[in-house]
Design a protein around this motif. Structure first.
Motif, PDB file in Angstrom:
ATOM      1  N   THR A  26     -11.933  -4.075 -18.696  1.00  0.00           N
ATOM      2  CA  THR A  26     -11.873  -3.481 -20.516  1.00  0.00           C
ATOM      3  C   THR A  26     -10.948  -2.539 -21.151  1.00  0.00           C
ATOM      4  O   THR A  26      -9.977  -2.487 -20.281  1.00  0.00           O
ATOM      5  N   ILE A  27     -10.175  -3.598 -22.455  1.00  0.00           N
ATOM      6  CA  ILE A  27      -9.306  -2.819 -22.785  1.00  0.00           C
ATOM      7  C   ILE A  27     -10.035  -1.933 -24.495  1.00  0.00           C
ATOM      8  O   ILE A  27     -11.304  -1.786 -24.004  1.00  0.00           O
ATOM      9  N   GLN A  28      -8.534  -1.460 -24.671  1.00  0.00           N
ATOM     10  CA  GLN A  28      -8.699  -0.548 -25.757  1.00  0.00           C
ATOM     11  C   GLN A  28      -7.966  -0.790 -27.001  1.00  0.00           C
ATOM     12  O   GLN A  28      -7.095  -1.278 -26.439  1.00  0.00           O
ATOM     13  N   VAL A  29      -7.827  -1.297 -28.314  1.00  0.00           N
ATOM     14  CA  VAL A  29      -7.469  -1.922 -29.240  1.00  0.00           C
ATOM     15  C   VAL A  29      -7.295  -1.329 -30.727  1.00  0.00           C
ATOM     16  O   VAL A  29      -7.954  -0.483 -30.900  1.00  0.00           O
ATOM     17  N   TYR A  30      -6.080  -0.927 -30.816  1.00  0.00           N
ATOM     18  CA  TYR A  30      -6.549  -0.290 -32.541  1.00  0.00           C
ATOM     19  C   TYR A  30      -4.789  -0.966 -33.179  1.00  0.00           C
ATOM     20  O   TYR A  30      -3.762  -1.852 -32.653  1.00  0.00           O
ATOM     21  N   ALA A  31      -4.901  -1.169 -34.553  1.00  0.00           N
ATOM     22  CA  ALA A  31      -4.182  -1.368 -34.925  1.00  0.00           C
ATOM     23  C   ALA A  31      -2.685  -0.344 -35.589  1.00  0.00           C
ATOM     24  O   ALA A  31      -3.766   0.371 -36.166  1.00  0.00           O
ATOM     25  N   GLY A  32      -1.910  -0.702 -35.822  1.00  0.00           N
ATOM     26  CA  GLY A  32      -0.626   0.277 -36.295  1.00  0.00           C
ATOM     27  C   GLY A  32      -0.337  -0.698 -37.947  1.00  0.00           C
ATOM     28  O   GLY A  32       0.181  -1.920 -37.809  1.00  0.00           O
ATOM     29  N   TYR A  33       0.026   0.287 -38.449  1.00  0.00           N
ATOM     30  CA  TYR A  33       0.332  -0.222 -40.422  1.00  0.00           C
ATOM     31  C   TYR A  33       2.065  -0.116 -40.190  1.00  0.00           C
ATOM     32  O   TYR A  33       2.544   0.271 -41.482  1.00  0.00           O
ATOM     33  N   ASN A  34       2.914   0.652 -39.415  1.00  0.00           N
ATOM     34  CA  ASN A  34       4.161   1.730 -40.534  1.00  0.00           C
ATOM     35  C   ASN A  34       4.784   0.583 -39.107  1.00  0.00           C
ATOM     36  O   ASN A  34       6.264   0.874 -38.820  1.00  0.00           O
ATOM     37  N   TYR A  35       4.900  -0.906 -38.845  1.00  0.00           N
ATOM     38  CA  TYR A  35       6.161  -1.311 -38.563  1.00  0.00           C
ATOM     39  C   TYR A  35       7.051  -1.470 -39.745  1.00  0.00           C
ATOM     40  O   TYR A  35       7.244  -1.724 -40.944  1.00  0.00           O
TER      41      TYR A  35
END
Length: 118
Positions: A26-35
């Motif tokens: 089981t994993i957890q995921v999120y998106a980052g917007y600061n690349y």
């Protein structure tokens, strides 16, 4: 008498990014917007759970393009066990992630907005 228009509010559009978890963990995921800044958020973000052999969805009411500083979205994959065991500060300082995907909008479009892990 019939009206030629509806009084109902138009449905909100949801932008979906799929993450296919092809592992037995089981994993957890999120998106980052600061690349190009690929540091983990200072504050613990809302993490979406990704069950084994299952697709999880990251959803946005705003077009992904409008959320980015540039053209690239970072997707962070973390172990659920790690998130359950350690504080966000520890995870962040050790950069304790399983994988990071830095994907341009055109890359995501060509992959039908789906990322396959691993």
């Amino acid at each position: 008498m019939f009206c030629s228009y509806s009084c109902e509010k138009l449905a909100d559009h949801t932008y979906i990014l799929r993450v296919q978890n092809n592992t037995k963990d089981t994993i957890q995921v999120y998106a980052g917007y600061n690349y190009p800044d690929t540091a983990l958020n200072v504050e613990k973000p809302i993490l979406k759970i990704g069950y084994p052999d299952y697709e999880t969805r990251l959803e946005s009411k705003t077009d992904w393009k409008d959320k980015l500083q540039g053209d690239t979205l970072s997707i962070f994959i973390l172990s659920k066990d790690t998130v359950d065991t350690y504080s966000w500060e520890d995870i962040r300082s050790e950069y304790n992630i399983l994988k990071r995907y830095d994907m341009s909008i055109s890359d995501l479009e060509s992959q039908n907005w789906t990322i396959t892990y691993p």
